[in-house]
Design an enzyme around this catalytic site. Structure first.
Site, PDB file in Angstrom:
ATOM      1  N   LYS A 763       0.818  -1.216   0.000  1.00 12.93           N
ATOM      2  CA  LYS A 763       0.000   0.000   0.000  1.00 12.93           C
ATOM      3  C   LYS A 763       0.850   1.263   0.000  1.00 12.93           C
ATOM      4  CE  LYS A 763      -4.448  -1.627   1.583  1.00 12.93           C
ATOM      5  NZ  LYS A 763      -5.583  -1.476   2.507  1.00 12.93           N
ATOM      6  N   ARG A 796      -3.778 -10.157   5.090  1.00 16.78           N
ATOM      7  CA  ARG A 796      -4.205 -10.189   3.686  1.00 16.78           C
ATOM      8  C   ARG A 796      -3.078  -9.618   2.814  1.00 16.78           C
ATOM      9  NH1 ARG A 796      -6.810  -6.781  -0.042  1.00 16.78           N
ATOM     10  NH2 ARG A 796      -8.283  -7.852  -1.424  1.00 16.78           N
TER      11      ARG A 796
END
Length: 822
Positions: A763, A796
């Site tokens: 991210k 995740r």
């Protein structure tokens, strides 16, 4: 100014009596540069239903794409609830800023013998905040009456009177006609005015509106806007049909009762008038979604089943009569009533309007205006009730009612929103285990919790094995604090010393100290035994991970969820696995690398991503799910659409991953019916709006608080708590610094009583440490190790093999440490 100083100053204003008129609040608004001139307002008055109508109106406008302010009263836990923008409460920092700016003016007015009241100041603060944040429109619920209410310091675009009953006659008038005139005086000149009044009240409303050259839009049977109540769909939703001159809307709403059809129709009528007056736009679809998402706590709120546990803030005879009508639509054996009311209410008429109960427990909400339970018991006795008891506190009354009820019964708590607030607090209370590695972190934590300097210095030095934070009443705080010190630990209490909202307490000590605290509190009343269960539950979870009975991979150790995006535009692997064979091959590779779950997504949620249709999303994911359904792995569907989730479950998926936190009500229904695990993520916008700045006081505490309500919504829909997984949503409406704070304190999310998922793979938050998009694997692995060590239950990621290794290393190290200790 610290928040606790602002809150104490604000609540201290409650000692000043209400004086009808808008001059004072108008002068206060002038002191902050007349923010009312920069906001479009809708103003809603009425004896009953005005809060529900305001919430429904706000929800429709939000679903239509607008930024919407909502001002309501009273609050349940904190004054911040009264002022919201797009559902989020006003920040503590904003309250401190407003009080700091206006306190000299308010002190000067009070010294001159002309003080402003609590409601006037909070109203002005709401108007100021809406202007500061630049809302498109703000919906104001009128407090008392209309013409002289503090909210009437604004000039609304349109207004509404929901209904009129005899209430507050000493202030508003002795007759229906007088009260109707006072309420209708909010009507803006030359504009339509919406009302659900009938008979004499409607005649008065028409007369007042005509005086300002307006027109009346009536809501009711045979009116311009006609509502039909189609009945209960389930224990939490009903269906309504609303016919206007423009459209016919049929929608489910998250409330029960025929009166809610009228409230929904009032909201639709207001939105249509706003469109005609100011060019706002909505559609039948956004209206339906808005109505179905208009949750309103404490208004015939069914929070538990078997037995039913229902909260309703009915506080006058008309509301009690409506409550009885709604209750008659549920099937149960015996009714157990818990009742508490303010001393200025018509108790005889309220009791007479309520359904006959098999048992009654009267109690006293924690408020100066509350009536003595013994007085209320006399009223019930005179009305013919046979099994009547009294309790000192709301918590004790609820405990008594629970002890008498079986799973086929109904427990109803009513008489005041203040009573409902106390019960709801008890039901939703969380205790948060705080990570305190050093004295600096302890001082930061205490500062966030609004402690004074002396307490910070003392408490920071005492932090030992466990530190637990929770909110309780002032009475409970005093007992817990004394008990914790006696147990050998320490307790700090927030500086909010007035009784306007709950107090934050911080407990610190060894496991032995918390064990002694638990033993002491179990012997206490006032709801302290249930608080002890919550506190000690967090301690036990922290000391040893307990295995659940569901046999899911996250039950006993941290599970790895491998990401498989079958989209052309995902931020990391977009387009790589659109082909079915490529997707199948990747799924097999993820399994071989050690994935416990494969998460399949057919729509990107990256910033700027274009939404896709239900049909397109199904076409992308269903063939892949069907192709890999025989693999020895759990399959999760990453979607925000219930229709897509249903197709995925039919194809072989067994977990729903919803990035909107179950915003689609049908998703909650589907998950409950299929009895599958659901991942509830916290997200401000989906897809993410990178330009939107969110005003968090403490991002971790704020996200936990908002997820708490999402978890409750899921449970009310029938989803079991053990099937819920929470995801704080790193990067979704959070800065890089905020995302790192969430990562560092991920263990605190176990306060919600659910497994915790962390999604951080590649991210943009890693740009904060100078890692560009092509160079984030190492940072992702490091974050995985940190999250695992902090207690994350599911990780995740895209790169399963590398992250599996990180998780296994942490578990091996922790297990080795356990062996040595033993």
């Amino acid at each position: 100014m610290d928040y606790y100083e602002a809150a104490n100053f604000l609540f201290d204003l409650r000692r000043f009596s209400v004086r009808p008129g808008t001059a004072s609040v108008t002068e206060l608004l002038a002191e902050v540069d007349n923010p009312q001139d920069d906001v479009k307002f809708i103003q809603i008055a009425g004896s009953n239903g005005k809060g529900s109508t305001a919430r429904m109106t706000e929800s429709i406008l939000r679903e239509s794409g607008y930024t919407v302010g909502l001002y309501t009263s009273p609050h349940l836990e904190t004054v911040r609830e009264r002022i919201r923008i797009d559902g989020r409460m006003i920040s503590k920092g904003a309250i401190s800023e407003f009080i700091d700016r206006t306190r000299p003016f308010l002190i000067k007015r009070a010294a001159a013998g002309n003080p402003l009241t609590f409601f006037e100041v909070v109203t002005a603060m709401g108007i100021w905040y809406f202007a500061r944040e630049g809302v498109d429109v703000a919906v104001l619920e009128v407090g008392l009456g209309g013409e002289y209410d503090a909210t009437s310091a604004v000039d609304p675009l349109c207004g509404c009177v929901t209904n009129v009953t005899l209430e507050h006659t000493g202030v508003l008038g002795e007759t229906i006609e007088e009260i109707a005139r006072t309420k209708a005086k909010i009507a803006p000149p030359n504009q339509p005015f919406v009302t659900g009044t009938t008979g004499e009240a409607l005649a008065v409303v028409r007369s007042v509106v005509e005086e300002v050259n307006g027109s009346v839009v009536t809501v009711g049977e045979g009116s311009e806007v006609s509502p039909t109540y189609n009945g209960r769909v389930n224990h939490i939703e009903s269906e309504v049909t609303i016919e206007t001159e423009r459209q016919t809307i049929t929608s489910q709403i998250p409330q029960l009762g025929a009166h809610q059809a009228t409230n929904a129709a009032l909201a639709v009528a207001l939105v249509e008038q706003l469109e005609a007056i100011a060019g706002f736009e909505s559609s039948s679809e956004t209206i339906e979604r808005g109505l179905r998402n208009a949750h309103w706590p404490g208004r015939f709120e069914v929070v538990e089943q078997q037995p039913f546990l229902i909260l309703d803030g009915a506080h006058n005879p008309a509301a009690c009569e409506t409550l009885g009508e709604t209750l008659s639509t549920l099937s149960y054996e015996n009714l157990h009533l818990v009742f508490g009311a303010m001393h200025d209410k018509d108790h005889d008429e309220m009791v007479g309007a309520l359904p006959k109960a098999d048992t009654v427990v009267t109690c006293e909400p924690n408020l100066d205006r509350a009536e003595d339970p013994a007085v209320l018991a006399e009223v019930f006795g005179a009305a013919g009730a046979e099994d009547v008891a009294t309790a000192g506190t709301v918590s004790d009354a609820l405990a008594t009612a629970r002890s008498k009820a079986n799973e086929r019964d109904c427990i109803l708590l009513t008489g005041s929103l203040f009573l409902v607030a106390e019960v709801r607090t008890e039901i939703t209370r969380t205790a948060t285990e705080k990570r305190v590695p050093n004295q600096e972190r302890a001082q930061q934590l205490l500062s966030h919790a609004e402690m004074d300097t002396e307490t910070i210095d003392r408490f920071a030095k005492q932090t030992t094995h466990h530190t637990i934070e929770l909110t309780v009443s002032h009475r409970q705080a005093a007992i817990i604090s004394e008990s914790m010190v006696r147990a050998g630990g320490d307790c700090a209490v927030s500086g909010v010393t007035t009784t306007g909202e709950l107090q934050t307490i911080l407990l610190t000590g060894s496991t032995a100290a918390f064990t002694k605290l638990n033993e002491a509190l179990q012997k206490q009343s006032a709801g302290l035994s249930s608080i002890a269960d919550i506190i000690y539950g967090q301690i036990r979870r922290s000391d040893a991970r307990s295995a659940a009975d569901n046999d899911y991979p996250w039950d006993t150790q941290t599970a790895i969820m491998g990401i498989l995006n079958v989209t052309p535009d995902s931020f990391h692997d977009g387009g790589e696995y659109v082909d079915l064979e490529a997707a199948k091959e990747q799924a097999e590779s993820l399994c071989a690398a050690g994935a416990d779950i494969i998460d399949i997504g057919g729509e990107s949620t990256r910033p700027g991503a274009e939404p896709v249709s239900v049909e397109t999303e199904i076409d992308r994911i269903v063939p892949v799910i069907a192709a890999i359904s025989e693999l020895d792995v759990h399959i999760s569907v990453d979607t925000r659409k219930a229709a897509v989730a249903e197709a995925a479950l039919d194809a072989g998926a067994d977990i729903i991953n919803d990035v909107t936190g179950l915003e689609d009500p049908q998703m909650r229904v589907l998950a409950a019916e299929r009895d599958v695990p659901v991942i509830i993520m916290h997200s401000i916008d989906t897809p993410v709006d990178p330009d939107r700045i969110i005003d968090y006081d403490d991002v971790v505490a704020d996200v936990i608080n908002e997820l708490r309500e999402r978890v409750l919504l899921a449970e009310k829909a029938g989803i079991q708590r053990e099937k819920l997984i929470v995801d704080p949503g790193l990067g979704f409406g959070k800065t890089a610094e905020e995302s790192f704070a969430l990562l560092n304190r991920i263990g605190e999310f176990h306060a919600l009583g659910c497994p915790v998922l962390v999604g951080h793979s590649h991210k943009s938050m890693f740009g904060h440490i100078d890692r560009d998009a092509a160079d984030r694997l190492a940072a992702t692995i490091a974050a995985t190790a940190l999250a695992t060590d902090r207690g994350a239950d599911v990780i995740r990621v895209h790169d399963v093999d590398e992250n599996r290794a990180a998780v296994d290393v942490i578990h091996a190290a922790n297990n080795a440490g356990a062996d040595i200790d033993s």
